[in-house]
Design an enzyme around this catalytic site. Structure first.
Site, PDB file in Angstrom:
ATOM      1  N   GLY A  64       0.847  -1.195   0.000  1.00 55.77           N
ATOM      2  CA  GLY A  64       0.000   0.000   0.000  1.00 55.77           C
ATOM      3  C   GLY A  64       0.877   1.237   0.000  1.00 55.77           C
ATOM      4  N   ARG A  74      -8.502   9.561  14.078  1.00 48.23           N
ATOM      5  CA  ARG A  74      -7.730  10.104  12.970  1.00 48.23           C
ATOM      6  C   ARG A  74      -8.550  11.145  12.212  1.00 48.23           C
ATOM      7  NH1 ARG A  74      -7.632   9.246   7.786  1.00 48.23           N
ATOM      8  NH2 ARG A  74      -8.827   7.311   7.748  1.00 48.23           N
ATOM      9  N   ARG A 114     -14.625  12.893  12.615  1.00 47.71           N
ATOM     10  CA  ARG A 114     -15.435  11.704  12.334  1.00 47.71           C
ATOM     11  C   ARG A 114     -16.082  11.090  13.566  1.00 47.71           C
ATOM     12  NH1 ARG A 114     -11.219   9.149   7.872  1.00 47.71           N
ATOM     13  NH2 ARG A 114     -11.785  10.654   6.276  1.00 47.71           N
TER      14      ARG A 114
END
Lengths: 646, 247
Positions: A43, A442, A338
């Site tokens: 990744g 995060r 979030r």
């Protein structure tokens, strides 16, 4: 295990990284050729690290479970990547990006690591542009930015709704160049099964070839895990189907500490679950919250009518809608972080205001379309709208989107020091696989930043400091070294044990059950009682797995059920550790919300006196209680405050 | 929905394959196509049989791993989507669905519906990148890039490497795949210095790996899940012509 040493350099925050680089040990070019490095994962972190270390002259072996490095799940990141360029002249700076990230993480991350992340963020943008990443630009040809949650500036760089794809393809490009140059050897469809430790140091890995089933071992002077997060513990998540926590779990069992496993990010804007057959959840990018407004009906009866299909959302006038984020958090509005947005959605749905199945809220673009025109909205979010329409079969240009929170990212992961080294010498971990930069939550557009920061600009420096005293270590022949032979035998025996269970349940059926336990007891709202119940259920499920699992097929061929079973065995163990970690943390912070610890307004209530630490777990053996180590977090440069987005 | 599935089964790359028929019941129209195959797998496991092997990963249309030929069409009967984004509402109760792997010389079948696509990696390794080392980049805004160029470049860069273009092409040509990358990089000032060498090297590698020639039928563009256009092939041809004139 002695006291955890984070190896943070002394001195002022802004000088630590420079100071580290000035004083670290280096390896000369001729010696780099004699040193092997294994990187597991391709990744953003893994590809960037493998390519960068290949460029430096190290001999790199890079492994991935897919058919190509380009499939790694970084590819699915939509919205963007943060950097402190301050191109918008809106008051951004390295310090502000650092501060927002520390605050966004609810003061549960290490200051020095986060500052370094913010520092190198600008280099990442330069690097990616040079690689040919086609970021969005304004009419003058300069780079464009947008806003993301938890920030009052526009610092997010993006390539339509496919930023992760473009950044990964950039990293994959430079990786391909190193493969062609012979500096990186690529192993696709190869899954790591175990770590090989020789005299206390990481010296290699055991892998399974997923086509032939062959089990082999590989030596290296250092091993890097860039294997992503463990969110698939929940079965339903925004992760790829193959994303797993097994590599991290294997090294945990070999002595690497696992930090903050309870810190999981639940993303507020995902497409809601459609039914029992659901296999994964699809994210609708946070960038949509730049222009979309989130609401539910103000009146319970309207919510009920909408659920029954007696009322259309478009028929409900503005005064009968509750734009609850704008109401509760006027300063940040729809762009709160979030964790805050997810909990607020759950709160409204739990109170009966949910729409759709009752577990959904609206994300509405009507006002933005009226203000900016449909064309502009289409230019900004066209591919996301198309994706939504394909899945849900309604047109988000005319009917508001339905969204609901879903498991998205794991802040927890392998404990690493400032050099990104785990507690096993020679074993490093980067990207989502480590715990280091995001604390308990995060911020959006920060995962891409961290993966590339670690892979391009941090690890290629810090790994030198370890390898400098390894130049005298000769390459080991895995076929003649007892530790390698033994590790291989152990893996073979383990696979045999899995195959011999021969019960009557499929891997997925057990995995779905684990997911339900996790969502109910270790999900968005946790309680002591619920967690204790969850642990008992997980333990019972482990029994069920080892008694009643059925893996059809053979081991010496492609066998997806065997691959899934191997991962699920570890997910069950990880799930239990997550619950234990959530249970010990008697506070609410970031994504970890304990119902017992909240303010009268329902906001998370941290306990800095007792829990301002990183909880790092040490494996003590099968069926033994793991041991909790605490790395006290020092905040020298920021004032620890209650997060306030009002 | 109740369906009849005719699925290609093949033990490994050397074995001879054949179609097997399966009956499957109670599939929700809101399920994705791969969730329908999940249900088939569950059914087969419960019957003590081996499930169908197929490639898939992100299940949101971006990783490029899923790859099925469904009723004679790459990624099935819908426009600009991957198989994982195809939903069962595109089918009717009682339908028979034929499911095959990609069929192309460059993509050997390794089991059932899985094919090997490492040829794509090899083509990109031949030159599908800009040769810049980590650390040697200049300030990102130093070179402005006209917005329409950046956007066109992004159009090419949208390719997900799934191989639908090759599977659809009667010549099994990889031109659209190669063109999307050549075009993405040729449109950017950063990609210019190597543009000539890149086009030449990638086309040579494509030929070497057994992909056929492009005869401009345009089938690839129709089935591309990301709508990558034939314009990129025209641009590749220009770059390739330039390459041959210069070398």
């Amino acid at each position: 295990m002695s006291q955890l040493n984070s190896k943070v350099p002394s001195g002022p925050l802004a000088e630590k990284w420079e100071k580290y680089k000035a004083n670290q040990n280096l390896v000369n070019p001729a010696n780099k050729r004699k040193l092997d490095i294994i990187v597991v994962g391709t990744g953003l972190g893994g590809a960037a690290a493998a390519a960068s270390m290949g460029e430096l002259g190290f001999k790199v072996k890079n492994f991935c479970y897919s058919d190509s490095p380009r499939r790694a799940h970084s590819i699915a990141a939509q919205g963007g990547i943060n950097a402190a360029k301050n191109y918008q002249n809106d008051g951004d700076s390295v310090y502000r990006l650092f501060y927002d990230t520390i605050k966004g993480g609810d003061y549960r991350a290490r200051e020095a690591n986060v500052y370094r992340l913010a520092e190198v963020s600008n280099d990442i943008i330069d690097q990616c542009v040079a690689q040919g990443v086609p970021f969005a630009r304004d009419y003058g040809g300069y780079l464009d930015n947008r806003s993301f949650g938890g920030a009052l500036v526009s610092r997010t760089f993006y390539a339509r709704g496919q930023t992760g794809q473009q950044l990964l393809l950039g990293a994959y490009g430079v990786l391909n160049r190193q493969i062609a140059a012979g500096n990186v050897e690529l192993y696709t469809r190869t899954e790591m099964m175990d770590l090989v430790v020789v005299d206390g140091r990481a010296r290699g890995i055991v892998v399974r070839n997923m086509i032939s089933g062959e089990i082999s071992t590989h030596f290296a002077h250092a091993v890097v895990l860039a294997t992503g997060g463990y969110g698939n513990v929940f079965f339903l998540s925004t992760m790829a189907m193959g994303s797993n926590g097994s590599a991290a779990w294997q090294v945990y069992k070999k002595g690497a500490l696992f930090a903050n496993p309870a810190f999981v990010q639940i993303h507020p804007t995902c497409i809601p679950v459609h039914g029992e057959a659901q296999s994964k959840l699809t994210l609708m990018s946070e960038s949509l919250r730049n222009d979309g407004r989130i609401w539910v009906p103000k009146e319970l009866e309207d919510a009920e009518k909408i659920r029954k299909g007696e009322l259309q959302p478009t028929d409900l006038p503005a005064e009968k809608r509750d734009y609850y984020l704008e109401r509760r958090y006027p300063a940040f509005g729809n762009l709160v972080p979030r964790d805050v947005a997810s909990r607020a959605a759950k709160e409204r749905c739990d109170a009966g205001f949910g729409i759709g199945t009752g577990h959904a809220v609206y994300l509405d673009f009507k006002d933005a379309i009226e203000r900016l025109g449909k064309d502009l909205i289409e230019a900004r979010y066209g591919n996301l709208f198309q994706m939504y329409e394909k899945i849900v079969d309604t047109d988000p240009y005319t009917t508001p989107m339905m969204i609901y929170p879903a498991i998205h990212y794991t802040m927890g992961g392998l404990w690493v020091d400032y050099e990104l080294q785990t507690t096993i010498p020679g074993l490093f971990s980067i990207g989502e696989a480590n715990f280091s930069d995001h604390g308990a939550n995060r911020l959006g557009a920060s995962a891409l930043m961290q993966g590339l920061a670690d892979g391009y600009f941090v690890l290629p420096f810090t790994i030198n400091n370890y390898l400098a005293d390894q130049i005298g270590v000769a390459r080991m022949n895995p076929e003649e070294t007892p530790e390698f032979i033994e590790a291989r035998e152990k893996t073979l025996a383990y696979i045999d044990k899995l195959m011999k269970i021969q019960g009557d349940r499929s891997v997925d059926s057990i995995h779905k059950e684990l997911g339900k336990i996790m969502w109910e007891h270790v999900g968005m709202g946790r309680t002591k009682e619920g967690l204790e119940k969850g642990i008992v259920k997980i333990q019972a499920l482990r029994e069920e797995f080892w008694k009643n699992l059925r893996i059809p097929g053979k081991t010496d061929t492609i066998n997806p059920e065997l691959e899934k079973a191997n991962r699920l065995a570890d997910f069950i163990d990880i799930g239990e550790l997550m619950a234990m970690d959530a249970l010990q943390r008697n506070e609410s912070c970031g994504g970890h919300f304990r119902e017992e610890y909240k303010t009268p307004e329902g906001e998370a209530l941290r306990d800095d006196k007792n829990f301002k630490f990183v909880g790092a777990w040490e494996y003590m053996g099968e069926k033994k209680t793991p041991k909790l180590h605490k790395e006290a977090l020092q905040f020298e440069f920021v004032e620890v405050k209650t997060r306030d987005y009002k | 929905m109740d369906l009849t599935l005719k699925v290609w089964r093949q033990e490994n790359s050397k074995a001879k394959g054949n179609f097997e028929s399966y009956q499957i019941k109670n599939i929700s129209p809101d399920s994705s196509f791969l969730e329908m195959i999940d249900a088939l797998s569950e059914q087969l496991i419960n019957e003590g049989k081996e499930p169908v092997a197929f490639d898939h990963d992100c299940r949101e249309g971006i990783c490029g791993m899923c790859s099925l030929f469904i009723n004679g069409r790459a990624h099935g009967p819908d426009e600009e989507i991957t198989t994982c984004q195809l939903h069962m509402r595109k089918f009717k109760d009682g339908d028979t669905i034929v499911i095959e792997p990609w069929r192309a010389a460059g993509f050997p079948v390794i089991k059932d519906l899985m094919v090997e696509r490492d040829a794509f990696d090899k083509i990109l390794q031949a030159g599908g990148f800009i040769s810049v080392n980590t650390g040697s980049a200049q300030e990102a805004n130093a070179i402005p890039i006209p917005q329409h160029k950046a956007e066109e470049s992004m159009d090419g860069a949208s390719c997900i490497g799934c191989g639908a273009c090759v599977a659809t092409c009667k010549n099994s040509s990889a031109m659209l795949f190669v063109a999307s990358k050549v075009s993405q990089l040729a449109l950017l000032p950063q990609g210019k210095p190597e543009a000539v060498r890149r086009a030449k090297a990638m086309v040579a590698k494509m030929d070497e790996l057994g992909f056929g020639h492009c005869t401009n039928t345009g089938a690839c563009e129709v089935e591309c899940p990301k709508g990558v256009s034939l314009d990129h092939i025209a641009r590749l041809n220009r770059e390739f012509l330039a390459a041959n004139l210069k070398f």
